[in-house]
Design an enzyme around this catalytic site. Sequence first.
Site, short mmCIF file in Angstrom:
data_model
loop_
_atom_site.label_atom_id
_atom_site.label_comp_id
_atom_site.label_asym_id
_atom_site.label_seq_id
_atom_site.Cartn_x
_atom_site.Cartn_y
_atom_site.Cartn_z
CD GLU A 40 -3.06 8.24 8.45
OE1 GLU A 40 -2.23 8.87 9.43
OE2 GLU A 40 -2.91 6.90 8.03
CD GLU A 100 -1.26 5.86 4.29
OE1 GLU A 100 -0.53 5.54 5.38
OE2 GLU A 100 -1.44 7.08 3.73
C1 NOJ Z 1 0.23 7.31 7.80
C2 NOJ Z 1 0.54 8.37 6.83
O1 NOJ Z 1 -0.34 8.71 5.95
C3 NOJ Z 1 1.96 8.33 5.97
O2 NOJ Z 1 2.33 9.35 5.67
C4 NOJ Z 1 2.73 7.43 6.96
O3 NOJ Z 1 4.04 7.27 6.22
C5 NOJ Z 1 2.35 6.02 7.07
N1 NOJ Z 1 0.88 5.96 7.52
C6 NOJ Z 1 2.86 5.07 7.89
O4 NOJ Z 1 3.11 5.55 9.32
#
Ligand code: NOJ
Length: 451
Positions: free
Chosen positions: A163, A356
């Site tokens: 991200e 994710e």
């Molecule tokens: C984004 C991130 O990559 C991760 O670190 C985070 O915990 C999750 N999504 C949930 O917000």
Amino acid sequence: MEFSKGFKWGVSTSAYQIEGAALEDGKGLSIWDMKCRQPGLVFENQTGEITCDHYHRYKEDVKIMKDLGIQVYRMSISWPRVLPQGVGEINPKGVDFYNRLIDELLKHNIEPFITMFHWDYPQKLYEKGGWLNPDSSNWFAEYVRVLMDNYSDRVKNWITLNEPQAFVRWGHYELNDASGIKPAFSETLLAAHNVLLSHGKAVQTVRQYSKQDAIVGYAPVGDLYVPYDEDVATDVEAAKKETFSIKPLTVFNSIWWMDPIFNGNYPEEGRKLYGEDMPEYSDEDMKIISSPIDYLGLNMYSAKHVSQDKDGNVIEMPREPGHFYTHMDSPTEPKVLYWGSKWFYDRYKKPIIITENGMPNMDCVSADGCVHDPQRIEFLRRYLTSLKKACKEGVDVRGYFQWSFMDNFEWSHGFSKRFGLVYVDYTTRQRIIKDSGYWYKDVIRTNGKIL
Ligand code: NOJ
């Protein structure tokens, strides 16, 4: 075809969020160690100093993964654990921890997918300007070389960055640090450029130094839109247009971070819109950034749903009263796995892996000692059904990583949000597999047939 035969079912985590041992065995400080020391920045001033204590309990965690039938595990490496100063001297104990973890995973037939950078930037490099420093991409390449030298004999799958939109936005543009100085948008775009360059140099380092043929991906996030009514062609058109659009003064545009990698340049619309704020860059930079990768990873959670008014303007539609929201107040939007995978696949013609997806839920231990989380099961059922539809229609989706294997430190929310398939008691560090964990096990066992 539903989920392909070799479809990979996994879970993901990141180093700072689960490891703990923040000050142990020679690890250097990361910006998150420092952030957590600033009163008021994290929910109830909690820190990742111990968190799930995975550093000491990794064997137990790998065993739970095995019991759940997990095939692939997306984890990250803490850069300052391996290189305490970010560059230069290597920390042998830090290197050794990941050696033991990788071996444990392989022993249980779980394939590691390693994210090289998931936000825990070395403090020492941050003090030298971080991603704004012109040397930042070389620092990252040096670190990647250390990963290749130590782990690439056993690890085949690498993900460069997690991200970038998020860490550039919150780490630079909306900087929430003690100085209170907000960088200019031009500096943010420069940091973004250096981040993309770091990605490119990382890919080249993997290709040059990996001890086996590596598979390299990337895991961006970004603003997403889906049609309000999937049967209305103009709604579909509006959502696609928005998904591929460039908005002013934001680095959350998806294609800003994808076109340079897959098409070798920034989107023209953005170059025009950002005008004088654009960083200077060379053709050589773009060549490095567009070094070929093997798939596009997508972190997808929610999306806005849009329609078109009679003048052709895109309009965001309100949610129906009582819509299913998560514990972080974000609307659930299962359609995003279908449309997101499909549109990015059509645009870049690269295999897709969902790197994710998951939900924070108000989980707690019931009187029977179990954790019942029907909302998460329903969330996953809806999202995976939508992903299955994309697969059926021929989108080349190769895998899915649920976020997250276990409850963990959710950045500025501390431990107040639980995303795990496994519950963690932060007092005793006991792990309890939630109902959703057992349910996901069945999804894996049947390759999605129970959906
Ligand atoms: C984004 C991130 O990559 C991760 O670190 C985070 O915990 C999750 N999504 C949930 O917000």
